[in-house]
Scaffold this motif. Structure first.
Motif, PDB file in Angstrom:
ATOM      1  N   ALA A  96       0.823  -1.208   0.000  1.00  0.00           N
ATOM      2  CA  ALA A  96       0.000   0.000   0.000  1.00  0.00           C
ATOM      3  C   ALA A  96       0.857   1.260   0.000  1.00  0.00           C
ATOM      4  CB  ALA A  96      -0.914   0.013   1.223  1.00  0.00           C
ATOM      5  N   SER A  97       0.379   2.255  -0.733  1.00  0.00           N
ATOM      6  CA  SER A  97       1.029   3.568  -0.723  1.00  0.00           C
ATOM      7  C   SER A  97       0.712   4.241   0.614  1.00  0.00           C
ATOM      8  CB  SER A  97       0.483   4.428  -1.859  1.00  0.00           C
ATOM      9  OG  SER A  97      -0.896   4.706  -1.624  1.00  0.00           O
ATOM     10  N   VAL A  98       1.392   5.338   0.884  1.00  0.00           N
ATOM     11  CA  VAL A  98       1.122   6.081   2.115  1.00  0.00           C
ATOM     12  C   VAL A  98      -0.319   6.582   2.106  1.00  0.00           C
ATOM     13  CG1 VAL A  98       1.728   8.136   3.451  1.00  0.00           C
ATOM     14  CG2 VAL A  98       3.538   6.703   2.472  1.00  0.00           C
ATOM     15  N   ALA A  99      -0.809   7.022   0.951  1.00  0.00           N
ATOM     16  CA  ALA A  99      -2.192   7.500   0.851  1.00  0.00           C
ATOM     17  C   ALA A  99      -3.179   6.368   1.136  1.00  0.00           C
ATOM     18  CB  ALA A  99      -2.451   8.101  -0.534  1.00  0.00           C
ATOM     19  N   ARG A 100      -2.918   5.179   0.592  1.00  0.00           N
ATOM     20  CA  ARG A 100      -3.809   4.032   0.837  1.00  0.00           C
ATOM     21  C   ARG A 100      -3.748   3.620   2.305  1.00  0.00           C
ATOM     22  NH1 ARG A 100      -7.044   0.012  -1.774  1.00  0.00           N
ATOM     23  NH2 ARG A 100      -7.787  -1.188   0.010  1.00  0.00           N
ATOM     24  N   LEU A 101      -2.564   3.604   2.893  1.00  0.00           N
ATOM     25  CA  LEU A 101      -2.431   3.276   4.306  1.00  0.00           C
ATOM     26  C   LEU A 101      -3.247   4.248   5.151  1.00  0.00           C
ATOM     27  CD1 LEU A 101      -1.183   1.779   6.714  1.00  0.00           C
ATOM     28  CD2 LEU A 101       0.798   3.306   6.509  1.00  0.00           C
ATOM     29  N   ALA A 102      -3.147   5.530   4.852  1.00  0.00           N
ATOM     30  CA  ALA A 102      -3.911   6.536   5.599  1.00  0.00           C
ATOM     31  C   ALA A 102      -5.409   6.293   5.455  1.00  0.00           C
ATOM     32  CB  ALA A 102      -3.546   7.939   5.125  1.00  0.00           C
ATOM     33  N   ALA A 103      -5.858   5.986   4.246  1.00  0.00           N
ATOM     34  CA  ALA A 103      -7.281   5.704   4.017  1.00  0.00           C
ATOM     35  C   ALA A 103      -7.701   4.448   4.773  1.00  0.00           C
ATOM     36  CB  ALA A 103      -7.563   5.564   2.532  1.00  0.00           C
ATOM     37  N   ASP A 104      -6.873   3.406   4.724  1.00  0.00           N
ATOM     38  CA  ASP A 104      -7.192   2.167   5.432  1.00  0.00           C
ATOM     39  C   ASP A 104      -7.282   2.401   6.938  1.00  0.00           C
ATOM     40  OD1 ASP A 104      -7.297   0.741   3.058  1.00  0.00           O
ATOM     41  OD2 ASP A 104      -5.295  -0.124   3.291  1.00  0.00           O
ATOM     42  N   LEU A 105      -6.380   3.188   7.490  1.00  0.00           N
ATOM     43  CA  LEU A 105      -6.369   3.433   8.932  1.00  0.00           C
ATOM     44  C   LEU A 105      -7.586   4.231   9.397  1.00  0.00           C
ATOM     45  CD1 LEU A 105      -2.585   4.103   9.567  1.00  0.00           C
ATOM     46  CD2 LEU A 105      -3.911   2.057  10.151  1.00  0.00           C
ATOM     47  N   THR A 106      -8.170   5.039   8.520  1.00  0.00           N
ATOM     48  CA  THR A 106      -9.379   5.771   8.898  1.00  0.00           C
ATOM     49  C   THR A 106     -10.598   4.871   8.870  1.00  0.00           C
ATOM     50  OG1 THR A 106      -9.977   6.425   6.645  1.00  0.00           O
ATOM     51  CG2 THR A 106      -8.507   7.909   7.875  1.00  0.00           C
ATOM     52  N   GLY A 107     -10.495   3.730   8.179  1.00  0.00           N
ATOM     53  CA  GLY A 107     -11.636   2.831   8.043  1.00  0.00           C
ATOM     54  C   GLY A 107     -12.462   3.100   6.806  1.00  0.00           C
ATOM     55  N   VAL A 108     -12.117   4.115   6.037  1.00  0.00           N
ATOM     56  CA  VAL A 108     -12.885   4.478   4.844  1.00  0.00           C
ATOM     57  C   VAL A 108     -12.948   3.317   3.845  1.00  0.00           C
ATOM     58  CG1 VAL A 108     -12.872   5.953   2.786  1.00  0.00           C
ATOM     59  CG2 VAL A 108     -12.521   6.948   5.036  1.00  0.00           C
ATOM     60  N   THR A 109     -11.829   2.676   3.589  1.00  0.00           N
ATOM     61  CA  THR A 109     -11.824   1.602   2.580  1.00  0.00           C
ATOM     62  C   THR A 109     -12.644   0.408   3.049  1.00  0.00           C
ATOM     63  OG1 THR A 109      -9.667   0.909   3.435  1.00  0.00           O
ATOM     64  CG2 THR A 109      -9.670   2.270   1.461  1.00  0.00           C
ATOM     65  N   SER A 110     -12.597   0.071   4.337  1.00  0.00           N
ATOM     66  CA  SER A 110     -13.427  -1.027   4.858  1.00  0.00           C
ATOM     67  C   SER A 110     -14.899  -0.679   4.770  1.00  0.00           C
ATOM     68  CB  SER A 110     -13.055  -1.344   6.310  1.00  0.00           C
ATOM     69  OG  SER A 110     -11.742  -1.820   6.382  1.00  0.00           O
ATOM     70  N   TRP A 111     -15.246   0.562   5.094  1.00  0.00           N
ATOM     71  CA  TRP A 111     -16.633   1.010   5.024  1.00  0.00           C
ATOM     72  C   TRP A 111     -17.141   0.946   3.585  1.00  0.00           C
ATOM     73  CZ3 TRP A 111     -19.417   4.892   2.655  1.00  0.00           C
ATOM     74  CH2 TRP A 111     -20.700   5.119   3.153  1.00  0.00           C
ATOM     75  N   LEU A 112     -16.320   1.442   2.644  1.00  0.00           N
ATOM     76  CA  LEU A 112     -16.723   1.402   1.232  1.00  0.00           C
ATOM     77  C   LEU A 112     -16.897  -0.035   0.743  1.00  0.00           C
ATOM     78  CD1 LEU A 112     -14.464   4.207  -0.266  1.00  0.00           C
ATOM     79  CD2 LEU A 112     -16.962   4.238  -0.066  1.00  0.00           C
ATOM     80  N   ALA A 113     -15.974  -0.911   1.112  1.00  0.00           N
ATOM     81  CA  ALA A 113     -16.077  -2.309   0.692  1.00  0.00           C
ATOM     82  C   ALA A 113     -17.331  -2.960   1.255  1.00  0.00           C
ATOM     83  CB  ALA A 113     -14.825  -3.070   1.148  1.00  0.00           C
ATOM     84  N   ALA A 114     -17.661  -2.678   2.494  1.00  0.00           N
ATOM     85  CA  ALA A 114     -18.860  -3.260   3.106  1.00  0.00           C
ATOM     86  C   ALA A 114     -20.121  -2.762   2.435  1.00  0.00           C
ATOM     87  CB  ALA A 114     -18.889  -2.929   4.599  1.00  0.00           C
ATOM     88  N   HIS A 115     -20.134  -1.500   2.030  1.00  0.00           N
ATOM     89  CA  HIS A 115     -21.340  -0.940   1.421  1.00  0.00           C
ATOM     90  C   HIS A 115     -21.450  -1.265  -0.068  1.00  0.00           C
ATOM     91  CE1 HIS A 115     -21.522   1.045   5.266  1.00  0.00           C
ATOM     92  NE2 HIS A 115     -22.782   1.250   5.015  1.00  0.00           N
ATOM     93  N   ARG A 116     -20.337  -1.550  -0.702  1.00  0.00           N
ATOM     94  CA  ARG A 116     -20.378  -1.976  -2.108  1.00  0.00           C
ATOM     95  C   ARG A 116     -20.978  -3.357  -2.256  1.00  0.00           C
ATOM     96  NH1 ARG A 116     -14.567  -1.104  -3.957  1.00  0.00           N
ATOM     97  NH2 ARG A 116     -14.496   0.635  -2.581  1.00  0.00           N
TER      98      ARG A 116
END
Length: 118
Positions: A96-116
């Motif tokens: 993961a890039s630093v930007a992706r790591l930051a997004a993952d740590l906020t929970g945004v990517t998990s939330w998006l995956a769950a709602h998709r």
């Protein structure tokens, strides 16, 4: 490294704990604690279940061995009602890039995956 990193328990030989007998699981969990403390010369307070696999028995054994917490590989957030012996994680990819790591740590990517998927 022991001055900057907290080393935790992870069993002695990395078995899948729910597949172990009661005696095997107790030895794997409790046996790793003095071994780690002898090597690091520091208290070992936390435990991570091999592959994240654990059962109520394993959580009890981790607590009885003297660990303060047990970490699973279940995705989730820690809240006031979180069982300290079933702490979830927020994962990220090894590349993961630093930007992706930051997004993952906020929970945004998990939330998006769950709602998709719903």
């Amino acid at each position: 490294m022991r001055d900057t990193i907290a080393f935790g328990g992870h069993t002695r030989f990395h078995p899948i704990l729910p597949r172990c007998t009661d005696d095997e699981a107790a030895d794997e969990i409790a046996g790793c604690l003095p071994e780690i403390e002898a090597i690091t010369e520091r208290p070992c307070r936390h435990f991570a279940y091999p592959n994240g696999d654990h059962s109520p028995r394993d959580r009890r054994l981790v607590r009885e061995a003297g660990f303060l917490s047990g970490r699973s590989t279940r995705i989730g957030w820690v809240g006031p009602r979180t069982d300290p012996y079933d702490i979830p994680i927020i994962g990220t990819n090894d590349e993961a890039s630093v930007a992706r790591l930051a997004a993952d740590l906020t929970g945004v990517t998990s939330w998006l995956a769950a709602h998709r998927s719903s």
